[in-house]
Design a protein around this motif. Sequence first.
Motif, PDB file in Angstrom:
ATOM      1  N   GLY A  46       3.964 -10.407  -2.320  1.00 10.85           N
ATOM      2  CA  GLY A  46       4.781 -10.031  -1.174  1.00 10.85           C
ATOM      3  C   GLY A  46       4.169  -8.981  -0.288  1.00 10.85           C
ATOM      4  N   ARG A  47       4.922  -7.901  -0.056  1.00 10.30           N
ATOM      5  CA  ARG A  47       4.485  -6.886   0.906  1.00 10.30           C
ATOM      6  C   ARG A  47       3.347  -6.033   0.380  1.00 10.30           C
ATOM      7  N   GLY A  48       3.272  -5.843  -0.936  1.00 10.43           N
ATOM      8  CA  GLY A  48       2.127  -5.151  -1.510  1.00 10.43           C
ATOM      9  C   GLY A  48       2.165  -3.645  -1.404  1.00 10.43           C
ATOM     10  N   SER A  49       3.338  -3.016  -1.609  1.00 12.13           N
ATOM     11  CA  SER A  49       3.386  -1.557  -1.485  1.00 12.13           C
ATOM     12  C   SER A  49       2.606  -0.873  -2.610  1.00 12.13           C
ATOM     13  N   ASN A  50       2.665  -1.416  -3.819  1.00 13.86           N
ATOM     14  CA  ASN A  50       1.856  -0.841  -4.889  1.00 13.86           C
ATOM     15  C   ASN A  50       0.374  -1.075  -4.640  1.00 13.86           C
ATOM     16  N   MET A  51       0.041  -2.205  -4.059  1.00 11.42           N
ATOM     17  CA  MET A  51      -1.350  -2.450  -3.675  1.00 11.42           C
ATOM     18  C   MET A  51      -1.825  -1.395  -2.679  1.00 11.42           C
TER      19      MET A  51
END
Length: 235
Positions: free
Chosen positions: A13-18
């Motif tokens: 998805g949005r990848g906030s942890n990425m």
Amino acid sequence: MTKRKRVVVLMSGRGSNMEALMAACGEPDYPAEIVGVVANRAEAKGLETARRAGIATAAVPHRDFADRAAHEAAVSAAIAEFEPDLICLAGYMRILSAGFVRQWNGRMINIHPSLLPAFPGLHTHRRAIETGCRIHGCTVHFVTEVMDEGPIIAQAAVPVLADDTDDALSQRVLVAEHQLYPLALALVAAGSARVEDGRVVHEGAVQPQAGVARLVSPPGWREAVDLEKLARMTP
């Protein structure tokens, strides 16, 4: 400093942890670098985030394959193209088969929004509130064949407030996730977190004081990892 470990991120998805991992990897003395991002959804917003940062990406939509085995074979091939040392699951919303996990055994880590072994699976924040927990949080662990049961690398705790909703608790845990995941990846990449007899053993990391109970945010990875010591230890 020794050569940085090559990391591939799997996300959906949005990848906030990425993004939190990307920010940490941007520091010159961080022991890992993201060399590729693979998503199971072509429209995943995190892919564009990675591209803007100059990171190579691959979309392997699961809907394009007849079954899970065929999809996982394609994902593994995409991962292998980047020649990674480690794989970070960052909101990858697919249940992994035992065969896929065995292929990357000992090299794949995941972040889960609960203090494992409590609340594996989905809806962790709602379950914590409904159970009456006073402490909730997140866990980074090595991925094994049993979902959300791998050896624990690091955890961060947050309080559950009397008037918490799912969304409010989720946002507070997410802040902790963004601190914890870079710390945990640094521990693994620098060689100070390893698995022995099914548990993670730490070397060179700050340890909590015996007999002291307190709520803390995860420390920065620099405080948790003695990089000079690790440089002498790591070949």
